[in-house]
Design a protein around this motif. Sequence first.
Motif, mmCIF file in Angstrom:
data_model
loop_
_atom_site.group_PDB
_atom_site.id
_atom_site.type_symbol
_atom_site.label_atom_id
_atom_site.label_comp_id
_atom_site.label_asym_id
_atom_site.label_seq_id
_atom_site.Cartn_x
_atom_site.Cartn_y
_atom_site.Cartn_z
ATOM 1 N N TYR A 136 0.827 -1.208 0.000
ATOM 2 C CA TYR A 136 0.000 0.000 0.000
ATOM 3 C C TYR A 136 0.860 1.256 0.000
ATOM 4 C CZ TYR A 136 1.089 -0.121 4.995
ATOM 5 O OH TYR A 136 1.748 -0.162 6.192
ATOM 6 N N ARG A 157 -1.166 -6.315 -4.186
ATOM 7 C CA ARG A 157 -0.982 -5.866 -5.563
ATOM 8 C C ARG A 157 -0.072 -4.645 -5.654
ATOM 9 N NH1 ARG A 157 -7.377 -5.936 -6.464
ATOM 10 N NH2 ARG A 157 -7.249 -6.477 -4.244
ATOM 11 N N TRP A 159 -0.306 -1.557 -6.387
ATOM 12 C CA TRP A 159 -1.408 -0.635 -6.615
ATOM 13 C C TRP A 159 -1.037 0.558 -7.482
ATOM 14 C CZ3 TRP A 159 -6.107 -2.231 -5.237
ATOM 15 C CH2 TRP A 159 -6.211 -3.206 -4.245
ATOM 16 N N GLU A 160 0.128 1.161 -7.270
ATOM 17 C CA GLU A 160 0.496 2.361 -8.004
ATOM 18 C C GLU A 160 1.113 2.054 -9.365
ATOM 19 O OE1 GLU A 160 2.946 4.598 -5.329
ATOM 20 O OE2 GLU A 160 1.217 5.581 -4.417
ATOM 21 N N PRO A 162 0.102 -0.905 -11.793
ATOM 22 C CA PRO A 162 -0.590 -2.152 -12.139
ATOM 23 C C PRO A 162 0.071 -2.920 -13.270
ATOM 24 C CG PRO A 162 -1.860 -0.224 -12.840
ATOM 25 C CD PRO A 162 -0.751 0.288 -11.967
ATOM 26 N N ASP A 170 -2.757 -11.701 -3.763
ATOM 27 C CA ASP A 170 -3.592 -10.783 -3.001
ATOM 28 C C ASP A 170 -4.970 -11.391 -2.786
ATOM 29 O OD1 ASP A 170 -4.196 -8.540 -1.565
ATOM 30 O OD2 ASP A 170 -4.222 -7.149 -3.263
ATOM 31 N N PHE A 202 -5.682 2.436 -1.159
ATOM 32 C CA PHE A 202 -6.008 1.568 -2.298
ATOM 33 C C PHE A 202 -6.834 0.368 -1.846
ATOM 34 C CE2 PHE A 202 -1.937 3.529 -3.660
ATOM 35 C CZ PHE A 202 -2.405 4.192 -4.776
ATOM 36 N N ILE A 203 -6.423 -0.246 -0.741
ATOM 37 C CA ILE A 203 -7.138 -1.421 -0.245
ATOM 38 C C ILE A 203 -8.553 -1.031 0.186
ATOM 39 C CG2 ILE A 203 -7.174 -3.204 1.538
ATOM 40 C CD1 ILE A 203 -4.111 -3.050 1.571
ATOM 41 N N ASP A 206 -10.738 -0.387 -2.825
ATOM 42 C CA ASP A 206 -11.076 -1.641 -3.497
ATOM 43 C C ASP A 206 -12.240 -2.319 -2.783
ATOM 44 O OD1 ASP A 206 -10.484 -3.856 -5.403
ATOM 45 O OD2 ASP A 206 -9.942 -4.937 -3.578
#
Length: 340
Positions: A136, A157, A159-160, A162, A170, A202-203, A206
């Motif tokens: 994260y 993941r 996140w920044e 992809p 994950d 991000f989490i 999501d």
Amino acid sequence: MSRRTSSAPTLATVADEAGVSRQTVSNALNSPHLLRPETLERVQAAIEGLGYSPNRAARNLRTRASHLIGLRVEPAEENSANVLMDRFLHSLVESSRDAGYHVLLFSAADVENPLDGYDELLRSAAVDAFVVTDTYRGNPQAALLEQRGIPFVAFGRPWEDPGSQHPWVDVDGRAGVAAAVDHLVAIGHTRIAWIGWQKGSFIGEDRRSGWVERMHDHRLSTSRLSARGEDSLDYGCRAAHALLLSEQPTAFVCVSDTVALGVLRALSDLGLKPGEDVAVVGFDDSVAAQVSSPALTSVRQPLEEVAVEIVRLLDARLAHRPVAATGSLLVPRLAVRGTG
């Protein structure tokens, strides 16, 4: 005459200089007895002429010298019921042991620096590979380890980025929250509120997307039924108070068990019975969720499966077997208890 280059020489440039394959250079460094004397002499001359200095840590990784997997552990968060990493660590240790490895835990002197602690292990060649967990933060560890050629797998993941090609495993938070909404709708709820983390998480976003999408799938309104804040019991309590007094939701889906336990505190303050007057669902299925009274319905992360998949990918990377460029997304399940 050697062809010194302006950039640091690599295994490939040594191979070109000596007129051999990269595997032959690797054998010269790690298993010289496999080579004919004249070939070994030619490779050693190229190494000396180019000034090639093989990274001892990377060499040990390739030969599996230590059979240790490094994992940085973070300090426990105050005012939080989340001990998710404990479950994950136990699962990772067991899966690693079954595959012939052990887990080496290390901490950072500077907990704000996500790279602190890695350099010392890399210099000493103490571990074969790493598991990276705090994706994260943008995962600067991945860039460092990729640059050094060190095998690793991320729990989480990128996140920044992809499009990143490093392997990761994950949990599908969106699917887990969607399952919670489906369950609440099935038992008759239509005003289902969401309490999540700040927008930059991000989490958290999501997981929130699972609530938004599934509410819309059921043609239910999300207007004014959500709140965002920190991951704490106090925030969960305050957010629930505000929503209950203004919007009268009959159910809450929360981004974490910590927040959900705060909601239970708010229900107690207002004389409402969880599971009867208002339903509550958390996320993570922590020990606190299981022992609260009443026990908290929660989305359970499949951490045992996560650990097994991470170790499988690490073993494949260390053995130089091909690993898919895409990550692995595992689906959680809903543990239904007294509050839902």
